[in-house]
Design an enzyme around this catalytic site. Sequence first.
Site, mmCIF file in Angstrom:
data_model
loop_
_atom_site.group_PDB
_atom_site.id
_atom_site.type_symbol
_atom_site.label_atom_id
_atom_site.label_comp_id
_atom_site.label_asym_id
_atom_site.label_seq_id
_atom_site.Cartn_x
_atom_site.Cartn_y
_atom_site.Cartn_z
ATOM 1 N N ALA A 19 0.798 -1.316 -0.125
ATOM 2 C CA ALA A 19 0.019 0.188 -0.064
ATOM 3 C C ALA A 19 0.869 1.209 -0.035
ATOM 4 O O ALA A 19 2.153 1.040 0.223
ATOM 5 C CB ALA A 19 -0.776 -0.065 1.262
ATOM 6 N N ARG A 42 0.277 -8.850 3.427
ATOM 7 C CA ARG A 42 -0.752 -9.181 2.462
ATOM 8 C C ARG A 42 -0.412 -9.766 1.130
ATOM 9 O O ARG A 42 0.045 -9.050 0.120
ATOM 10 C CB ARG A 42 -1.629 -7.804 2.364
ATOM 11 C CG ARG A 42 -2.328 -7.542 3.667
ATOM 12 C CD ARG A 42 -3.230 -6.044 3.427
ATOM 13 N NE ARG A 42 -2.456 -5.070 3.636
ATOM 14 C CZ ARG A 42 -2.844 -3.919 3.641
ATOM 15 N NH1 ARG A 42 -4.129 -3.456 3.428
ATOM 16 N NH2 ARG A 42 -2.200 -2.677 3.744
ATOM 17 N N ASP A 63 6.391 -10.322 7.617
ATOM 18 C CA ASP A 63 5.974 -9.365 8.937
ATOM 19 C C ASP A 63 7.400 -8.750 9.290
ATOM 20 O O ASP A 63 8.011 -9.708 9.830
ATOM 21 C CB ASP A 63 5.406 -10.156 9.854
ATOM 22 C CG ASP A 63 4.610 -9.327 11.025
ATOM 23 O OD1 ASP A 63 5.336 -8.026 11.414
ATOM 24 O OD2 ASP A 63 3.467 -9.653 11.525
ATOM 25 N N ASN A 90 10.251 1.040 5.002
ATOM 26 C CA ASN A 90 9.250 1.914 4.917
ATOM 27 C C ASN A 90 7.890 1.201 5.812
ATOM 28 O O ASN A 90 7.041 2.209 6.413
ATOM 29 C CB ASN A 90 8.593 1.986 3.480
ATOM 30 C CG ASN A 90 7.359 2.395 3.325
ATOM 31 O OD1 ASN A 90 6.813 3.644 3.398
ATOM 32 N ND2 ASN A 90 6.335 1.358 2.911
ATOM 33 N N TYR A 156 3.887 7.173 18.369
ATOM 34 C CA TYR A 156 4.262 7.338 16.790
ATOM 35 C C TYR A 156 5.302 8.363 16.664
ATOM 36 O O TYR A 156 6.540 8.079 16.276
ATOM 37 C CB TYR A 156 3.171 7.721 16.137
ATOM 38 C CG TYR A 156 3.341 7.836 14.634
ATOM 39 C CD1 TYR A 156 3.312 6.625 14.141
ATOM 40 C CD2 TYR A 156 3.364 8.935 13.958
ATOM 41 C CE1 TYR A 156 3.967 6.590 12.714
ATOM 42 C CE2 TYR A 156 3.596 9.125 12.673
ATOM 43 C CZ TYR A 156 3.995 7.875 12.156
ATOM 44 O OH TYR A 156 4.077 8.129 10.636
ATOM 45 N N PRO A 186 8.033 12.605 5.648
ATOM 46 C CA PRO A 186 6.845 13.402 5.102
ATOM 47 C C PRO A 186 5.962 14.012 6.122
ATOM 48 O O PRO A 186 5.952 13.353 7.339
ATOM 49 C CB PRO A 186 6.182 12.239 4.322
ATOM 50 C CG PRO A 186 7.310 11.042 4.249
ATOM 51 C CD PRO A 186 8.171 11.471 5.664
ATOM 52 N N PHE A 193 -2.634 5.040 5.650
ATOM 53 C CA PHE A 193 -2.159 5.418 6.778
ATOM 54 C C PHE A 193 -3.202 5.742 8.118
ATOM 55 O O PHE A 193 -3.289 5.283 9.132
ATOM 56 C CB PHE A 193 -1.180 6.642 6.673
ATOM 57 C CG PHE A 193 -0.502 7.182 8.111
ATOM 58 C CD1 PHE A 193 0.723 6.640 8.664
ATOM 59 C CD2 PHE A 193 -1.006 8.122 8.585
ATOM 60 C CE1 PHE A 193 1.040 7.217 9.791
ATOM 61 C CE2 PHE A 193 -0.337 8.651 9.849
ATOM 62 C CZ PHE A 193 0.777 7.995 10.391
HETATM 63 P P1 NDP Z 1 0.039 2.697 4.470
HETATM 64 O O1 NDP Z 1 -0.944 2.129 5.457
HETATM 65 O O2 NDP Z 1 -0.416 3.078 3.330
HETATM 66 O O3 NDP Z 1 1.123 1.525 4.080
HETATM 67 C C1 NDP Z 1 1.828 0.984 5.196
HETATM 68 C C2 NDP Z 1 2.772 -0.231 4.730
HETATM 69 O O4 NDP Z 1 3.138 -0.761 5.760
HETATM 70 C C3 NDP Z 1 1.684 -1.326 4.079
HETATM 71 O O5 NDP Z 1 2.172 -1.853 2.977
HETATM 72 C C4 NDP Z 1 1.678 -2.447 5.234
HETATM 73 O O6 NDP Z 1 1.584 -3.789 4.687
HETATM 74 C C5 NDP Z 1 3.176 -2.312 5.845
HETATM 75 N N1 NDP Z 1 3.245 -2.695 7.184
HETATM 76 C C6 NDP Z 1 2.666 -2.330 8.180
HETATM 77 N N2 NDP Z 1 2.965 -3.128 9.236
HETATM 78 C C7 NDP Z 1 3.743 -3.996 8.789
HETATM 79 C C8 NDP Z 1 4.508 -5.218 9.428
HETATM 80 N N3 NDP Z 1 4.362 -5.517 10.354
HETATM 81 N N4 NDP Z 1 5.006 -6.034 8.672
HETATM 82 C C9 NDP Z 1 5.265 -5.715 7.050
HETATM 83 N N5 NDP Z 1 4.778 -4.626 6.540
HETATM 84 C C10 NDP Z 1 3.761 -3.874 7.505
HETATM 85 O O7 NDP Z 1 0.952 3.839 4.907
HETATM 86 P P2 NDP Z 1 1.841 4.774 4.345
HETATM 87 O O8 NDP Z 1 2.323 4.515 3.034
HETATM 88 O O9 NDP Z 1 1.491 6.225 4.324
HETATM 89 O O10 NDP Z 1 2.877 4.738 5.285
HETATM 90 C C11 NDP Z 1 4.514 4.141 4.929
HETATM 91 C C12 NDP Z 1 5.477 4.855 5.964
HETATM 92 O O11 NDP Z 1 5.443 6.218 6.035
HETATM 93 C C13 NDP Z 1 5.166 4.460 7.575
HETATM 94 O O12 NDP Z 1 6.473 4.203 8.002
HETATM 95 C C14 NDP Z 1 4.500 5.701 7.897
HETATM 96 O O13 NDP Z 1 4.758 5.828 9.526
HETATM 97 C C15 NDP Z 1 5.222 6.705 7.467
HETATM 98 N N6 NDP Z 1 4.763 8.030 7.182
HETATM 99 C C16 NDP Z 1 3.252 8.074 6.371
HETATM 100 C C17 NDP Z 1 2.988 9.438 6.412
HETATM 101 C C18 NDP Z 1 1.355 9.696 5.731
HETATM 102 O O14 NDP Z 1 0.856 10.845 5.948
HETATM 103 N N7 NDP Z 1 0.859 8.630 5.108
HETATM 104 C C19 NDP Z 1 3.724 10.620 6.944
HETATM 105 C C20 NDP Z 1 4.798 10.402 7.437
HETATM 106 C C21 NDP Z 1 5.325 9.034 7.575
HETATM 107 P P3 NDP Z 1 0.815 -5.193 5.162
HETATM 108 O O15 NDP Z 1 -0.541 -4.510 6.054
HETATM 109 O O16 NDP Z 1 0.377 -5.752 3.943
HETATM 110 O O17 NDP Z 1 1.834 -5.812 6.099
HETATM 111 C C1 8X3 Z 2 2.634 10.887 9.471
HETATM 112 C C2 8X3 Z 2 2.301 12.150 9.673
HETATM 113 O O1 8X3 Z 2 1.154 14.125 10.941
HETATM 114 O O2 8X3 Z 2 0.144 12.137 10.768
HETATM 115 O O3 8X3 Z 2 3.732 10.280 9.888
HETATM 116 O O4 8X3 Z 2 2.230 12.088 12.221
HETATM 117 S S1 8X3 Z 2 1.303 12.426 10.991
#
Ligand code: NDP
Ligand code: 8X3
Length: 256
Positions: A19, A42, A63, A90, A156, A186, A193
């Site tokens: 994702a 997934r 995982d 990531n 977080y 970001p 998220f």
């Molecule tokens: P999404 O929820 O869209 O994607 C998160 C991904 O992480 C999924 O592919 C999920 O896959 C995977 N994931 C979660 N837990 C596990 C696990 N235990 N093992 C393997 N994979 C895992 O979120 P984002 O793309 O937005 O987030 C990606 C990163 O960016 C994160 O670290 C988040 O903290 C960070 N971030 C996001 C921001 C935002 O505003 N969106 C801003 C700043 C940072 P699956 O569930 O299939 O395992």
């Molecule tokens: C994700 C951005 O502002 O939701 O890391 O914490 S915020």
Amino acid sequence: MIAMLDPKMLTVLVTGATAGFGEATCRRFADAGSKVIATGRRAERLDALKKKLGARCHTITLDVRERKAVEAAIAGLPKDFAAINVVVANAGLALGLEPAHKTKMEDWEDMVATNINGLLYTVRATLPGMVERDEGHVVLIGSVAADYPYPGGNVYGATKAFVKQFALNLRSDVLGSNVRVTNIEPGMAETEFALVRFKGDAEKAKAPYKGLQPMSADDIAETIFWSCTLPRHLNINRMQMMPVAQAFGPFVFARK
Ligand code: NDP
Ligand code: 8X3
């Protein structure tokens, strides 16, 4: 003009590729001719991605909280995908937005297990090969939450502050090798998220993005791609990104 690296020479491992940023990053590199190793829990999402990207994509259901599984997955990569030049750690999540005195301890534990431990397992399993080959790039996904506190950001934000300092310390450790380390930080981006943070509540998850243009997963993927294809003598240490519609709040005061 500077000569960018040829993405066709890169083998890129991405955690959290089912994702959001991870999936977009896999697409960005694969479309440019890189080999990608897409990982996540997934399996059906990974299968769909593999279908789109074809032979350039290898998938592993994984995982990141499971150290032995991460180590085994990386040690067992097929020969064609074994020489990783770029690792994008990531996979991560926020769970809940309650104040610290009300939050669930399980949510805190899960964020630490994923955002810190999972990231460490990923880096520790891939870094020795990069140092040995004297070439590679560790990309960590931090957050603006590492720098700017907000109500409910408690653990977080703290996990992302860990990522920030770990990235800087990694740079110190690999100095003298041709391994780069970048922390992408970001702000608000629309992915799954918020759906994860609000545990599947779609209404709550949509609310933060109402009336503004957040960043997209592709915006972040493009930045990762750019920092990884810069000439080898350049290292982006940290890159903080926000949508134009996001900025900082003033100090707040509780008056009686
Ligand atoms: P999404 O929820 O869209 O994607 C998160 C991904 O992480 C999924 O592919 C999920 O896959 C995977 N994931 C979660 N837990 C596990 C696990 N235990 N093992 C393997 N994979 C895992 O979120 P984002 O793309 O937005 O987030 C990606 C990163 O960016 C994160 O670290 C988040 O903290 C960070 N971030 C996001 C921001 C935002 O505003 N969106 C801003 C700043 C940072 P699956 O569930 O299939 O395992
Ligand atoms: C994700 C951005 O502002 O939701 O890391 O914490 S915020």
